[in-house]
Design a protein around this motif. Structure first.
Motif, PDB file in Angstrom:
ATOM      1  N   LYS A  87     -18.992 -12.274  41.299  1.00  0.00           N
ATOM      2  CA  LYS A  87     -19.573 -11.070  41.706  1.00  0.00           C
ATOM      3  C   LYS A  87     -21.002 -10.434  41.027  1.00  0.00           C
ATOM      4  O   LYS A  87     -21.535  -9.557  41.425  1.00  0.00           O
ATOM      5  N   GLN A  88     -20.097 -10.929  39.946  1.00  0.00           N
ATOM      6  CA  GLN A  88     -20.916 -10.054  38.634  1.00  0.00           C
ATOM      7  C   GLN A  88     -22.783 -10.600  38.692  1.00  0.00           C
ATOM      8  O   GLN A  88     -23.546  -9.856  38.363  1.00  0.00           O
ATOM      9  N   ARG A  89     -22.466 -11.666  38.430  1.00  0.00           N
ATOM     10  CA  ARG A  89     -23.960 -12.262  38.898  1.00  0.00           C
ATOM     11  C   ARG A  89     -24.488 -11.476  39.778  1.00  0.00           C
ATOM     12  O   ARG A  89     -26.248 -12.032  39.700  1.00  0.00           O
ATOM     13  N   SER A  90     -23.828 -12.265  40.816  1.00  0.00           N
ATOM     14  CA  SER A  90     -24.555 -11.523  41.951  1.00  0.00           C
ATOM     15  C   SER A  90     -25.336 -10.357  42.162  1.00  0.00           C
ATOM     16  O   SER A  90     -26.266 -10.069  41.827  1.00  0.00           O
ATOM     17  N   LEU A  91     -24.349  -9.338  41.867  1.00  0.00           N
ATOM     18  CA  LEU A  91     -25.031  -7.518  41.359  1.00  0.00           C
ATOM     19  C   LEU A  91     -26.007  -7.476  40.000  1.00  0.00           C
ATOM     20  O   LEU A  91     -27.082  -7.256  40.035  1.00  0.00           O
ATOM     21  N   ASP A  92     -26.011  -8.717  39.028  1.00  0.00           N
ATOM     22  CA  ASP A  92     -27.318  -8.715  38.337  1.00  0.00           C
ATOM     23  C   ASP A  92     -28.084  -9.620  38.799  1.00  0.00           C
ATOM     24  O   ASP A  92     -29.496  -8.842  37.924  1.00  0.00           O
ATOM     25  N   SER A  93     -27.976  -9.981  39.736  1.00  0.00           N
ATOM     26  CA  SER A  93     -29.332 -10.733  40.276  1.00  0.00           C
ATOM     27  C   SER A  93     -29.936  -9.410  41.243  1.00  0.00           C
ATOM     28  O   SER A  93     -31.516 -10.095  41.243  1.00  0.00           O
ATOM     29  N   LEU A  94     -29.439  -8.809  41.599  1.00  0.00           N
ATOM     30  CA  LEU A  94     -30.087  -7.958  42.250  1.00  0.00           C
ATOM     31  C   LEU A  94     -31.394  -6.650  42.568  1.00  0.00           C
ATOM     32  O   LEU A  94     -31.594  -6.716  40.903  1.00  0.00           O
ATOM     33  N   THR A  95     -32.088  -6.241  43.409  1.00  0.00           N
ATOM     34  CA  THR A  95     -34.164  -6.786  42.876  1.00  0.00           C
ATOM     35  C   THR A  95     -33.452  -4.595  42.977  1.00  0.00           C
ATOM     36  O   THR A  95     -32.362  -4.034  43.052  1.00  0.00           O
ATOM     37  N   PRO A  96     -34.263  -3.856  41.762  1.00  0.00           N
ATOM     38  CA  PRO A  96     -34.303  -2.481  42.215  1.00  0.00           C
ATOM     39  C   PRO A  96     -33.884  -2.160  43.233  1.00  0.00           C
ATOM     40  O   PRO A  96     -33.262  -1.020  43.368  1.00  0.00           O
ATOM     41  N   HIS A  97     -34.815  -2.276  44.143  1.00  0.00           N
ATOM     42  CA  HIS A  97     -34.508  -1.445  45.504  1.00  0.00           C
ATOM     43  C   HIS A  97     -33.371  -1.555  45.517  1.00  0.00           C
ATOM     44  O   HIS A  97     -32.253  -0.998  46.733  1.00  0.00           O
ATOM     45  N   GLN A  98     -32.725  -3.093  46.123  1.00  0.00           N
ATOM     46  CA  GLN A  98     -31.848  -3.660  46.361  1.00  0.00           C
ATOM     47  C   GLN A  98     -30.189  -3.265  46.095  1.00  0.00           C
ATOM     48  O   GLN A  98     -29.190  -2.133  46.067  1.00  0.00           O
ATOM     49  N   GLN A  99     -31.034  -2.903  44.520  1.00  0.00           N
ATOM     50  CA  GLN A  99     -29.894  -2.022  43.429  1.00  0.00           C
ATOM     51  C   GLN A  99     -29.558  -0.243  43.718  1.00  0.00           C
ATOM     52  O   GLN A  99     -28.224  -0.310  43.543  1.00  0.00           O
ATOM     53  N   VAL A 100     -30.048   0.022  44.254  1.00  0.00           N
ATOM     54  CA  VAL A 100     -30.143   1.742  45.061  1.00  0.00           C
ATOM     55  C   VAL A 100     -29.411   1.155  46.057  1.00  0.00           C
ATOM     56  O   VAL A 100     -28.404   2.330  46.212  1.00  0.00           O
ATOM     57  N   VAL A 101     -30.060   0.485  47.243  1.00  0.00           N
ATOM     58  CA  VAL A 101     -29.283   0.181  48.925  1.00  0.00           C
ATOM     59  C   VAL A 101     -27.796  -0.036  47.890  1.00  0.00           C
ATOM     60  O   VAL A 101     -26.628   0.667  48.382  1.00  0.00           O
ATOM     61  N   TYR A 102     -26.861  -0.951  47.073  1.00  0.00           N
ATOM     62  CA  TYR A 102     -26.158  -0.998  47.019  1.00  0.00           C
ATOM     63  C   TYR A 102     -24.981   0.132  46.115  1.00  0.00           C
ATOM     64  O   TYR A 102     -23.840   0.474  46.555  1.00  0.00           O
ATOM     65  N   ASP A 103     -25.865   0.702  45.759  1.00  0.00           N
ATOM     66  CA  ASP A 103     -25.537   1.881  44.687  1.00  0.00           C
ATOM     67  C   ASP A 103     -24.902   3.111  46.069  1.00  0.00           C
ATOM     68  O   ASP A 103     -23.788   3.700  45.326  1.00  0.00           O
ATOM     69  N   ILE A 104     -25.895   3.562  46.988  1.00  0.00           N
ATOM     70  CA  ILE A 104     -25.884   3.923  47.725  1.00  0.00           C
ATOM     71  C   ILE A 104     -24.150   3.638  49.050  1.00  0.00           C
ATOM     72  O   ILE A 104     -23.786   4.777  49.068  1.00  0.00           O
ATOM     73  N   VAL A 105     -24.042   2.723  49.460  1.00  0.00           N
ATOM     74  CA  VAL A 105     -23.069   2.451  49.319  1.00  0.00           C
ATOM     75  C   VAL A 105     -21.966   1.953  48.998  1.00  0.00           C
ATOM     76  O   VAL A 105     -21.006   3.004  49.270  1.00  0.00           O
TER      77      VAL A 105
END
Length: 342
Positions: free
Chosen positions: A260-278
Motif C-alpha cells: 500500500k505504501q509503495r502504491s501511495l508513493d507512486s501517485l502523481t501529484p494530481h492523483q495524490q490530491v484526489v486520494y487525500d480528498i477521498v
C-alpha cells in the motif's frame, strides 16, 4: 535462512516462470519478427495487479536478448515517468542518447526526432502502467517507428483506450492482446514453492504454511511473494531456525502495508490530491470528488481523467467503490487485517 535474497525481491525475474506458458508463447510469437530484423506488432498485456504482467514481459524480452545478439530492451515505469518528456527521456537514456539533452530546455520534438534517428539494434520498449501516462501520445510517437517493438502493460484495456484519441485506438485494437487472469491458490503455491526452493534453506517453512499464504494472497502473486519475503526477513533477523505461524501472521500485515505504501508513493501529484480528498471526506461520488479537486489545483484534469484515477486507485486497493456506476461512492481503505487461516 536466506540462501538467495534476489529470489524474494519484488522485481525478480526467474529463469523459469510458473503457469504462464501460453502467455509466454503468445508474447514471444508477437516479438519474433524483430529477431529477423523486421517490425513487430504492438503487444498489449492486461490483467489485475499481481498476475505477472511485468514479470512475463521482462522474461520474454530477456529470452530474446539471450537468443539474438542485435536485440535490446528498455523498461519504462509510466507511473514514475508519467509525463511525455519523462517517458521519452527514460527510453533515450537507456539507449545512451541523452548526453546533451537538457531536462529544462530540450523540446519534446527533439526527443522524438532523436528516437526517429536511432539506428542501433532493434529494441523492445516495455511501457509498464501505460494508462498512467498523462499524455498517451507517447504511444503514438513510438508506434510509428519500426525499429522499436512496444509492449503496453495495463490493468484494463478499456481504461487504456479511453485515454487515447481515435487515430490510436484503432491501431491498438488491432494489436496483439495478451490477457492474464488471477492465479488460483494451487498456482500461487507452486510459485511460492519455487521461490522457497531457490531463495531459502530447506525446511524453514512448511507446505501447509505456503498454502495458507497462497490463500491469503487471493490470486495476487505480488502479495504472496511479499508475505514470504517479509516472513523470511523477520525470521532471519531473529535468528530463528524456521518461519513460525506468528511470524507469518505479522508478515501478512507487513506485506500489505508495504505494498500500500509503495502504491501511495507512486501517485502523481494530481492523483495524490484526489486520494487525500477521498481519505479526508469520503464516501464521495465522482462528481463531488471532482468538484473538490478543481478547487484545490490550478490546472485540473477532466472528469474522465479523475474517474480513471479513481479506478486505478481502486484496482490497487487504495480506494473502495460502492454502488452502481450511477450512484457509486468512494472511500479510502484502511490497512486490511491479515487473513491467514489457521
Amino acid at each position: 535462512m536466506i540462501r538467495d535474497a534476489r529470489v524474494l525481491r519484488a522485481g525478480f525475474v526467474p529463469r523459469e516462470v510458473e503457469h504462464r506458458d501460453a502467455e509466454v508463447n503468445h508474447l514471444s510469437s508477437v516479438l519474433e519478427p524483430i529477431t529477423n530484423g523486421e517490425p513487430a506488432d504492438t503487444a498489449i498485456v492486461t490483467g489485475p495487479s499481481g498476475t505477472g504482467k511485468t514479470c512475463i514481459s521482462k522474461f520474454v524480452t530477456e529470452r530474446l536478448r539471450e537468443e539474438v545478439l542485435d536485440v535490446e530492451a528498455t523498461y519504462v515505469n509510466c507511473w514514475r515517468n508519467y509525463t511525455r518528456f519523462r517517458a521519452l527521456y527514460q527510453i533515450l537514456d537507456d539507449l545512451g542518447a541523452t548526453i546533451d539533452i537538457h531536462r529544462q530546455s530540450t523540446p519534446h520534438d527533439e526527443l522524438v526526432n532523436r528516437l526517429e534517428r536511432y539506428d542501433g539494434p532493434r529494441t523492445v520498449i516495455i511501457l509498464d502502467e501505460v494508462d498512467q501516462l498523462e499524455d498517451p501520445s507517447v504511444i503514438y510517437d513510438l508506434h510509428s517507428l519500426p525499429q522499436f517493438a512496444i509492449i503496453c502493460i495495463a490493468n484494463k484495456e478499456e481504461e487504456l483506450f479511453s485515454r487515447v484519441d481515435d487515430r490510436l485506438v484503432s491501431r491498438l485494437r488491432s494489436s496483439e492482446h495478451v490477457r492474464m487472469d488471477k492465479y488460483h491458490d494451487e498456482q500461487l503455491y507452486d510459485i511460492l514453492s519455487a521461490r522457497t526452493k531457490w531463495g531459502l534453506e530447506e525446511d524453514v517453512i512448511t507446505d501447509d504454511q505456503l498454502y495458507r499464504v497462497a490463500d491469503a494472497a487471493a490470486g495476487d502473486a505480488r502479495l504472496a511473494i511479499g508475505i514470504l519475503r517479509s516472513a523470511a526477513s523477520k525470521a532471519d533477523r531473529e535468528n530463528r531456525e524456521r518461519i513460525t505461524d506468528d511470524i507469518l501472521l505479522d508478515a501478512a500485515e507487513d506485506a500489505r502495508a508495504q505494498i500500500k505504501q509503495r502504491s501511495l508513493d507512486s501517485l502523481t501529484p494530481h492523483q495524490q490530491v484526489v486520494y487525500d480528498i477521498v481519505r479526508d471526506h469520503g464516501p464521495l461520488s465522482p462528481g463531488e470528488i471532482h468538484d473538490r479537486y478543481t478547487e484545490e489545483v490550478d490546472d485540473p484534469r477532466t472528469k474522465r481523467t479523475v474517474r480513471a484515477y479513481l479506478s486505478k486507485m481502486t484496482q490497487y486497493n487504495l480506494l473502495e467503490a460502492d454502488g452502481s456506476s450511477r450512484d457509486r461512492e468512494y472511500t479510502a481503505i484502511d490497512n486490511p487485517s491479515p487473513t491467514l487461516a489457521e
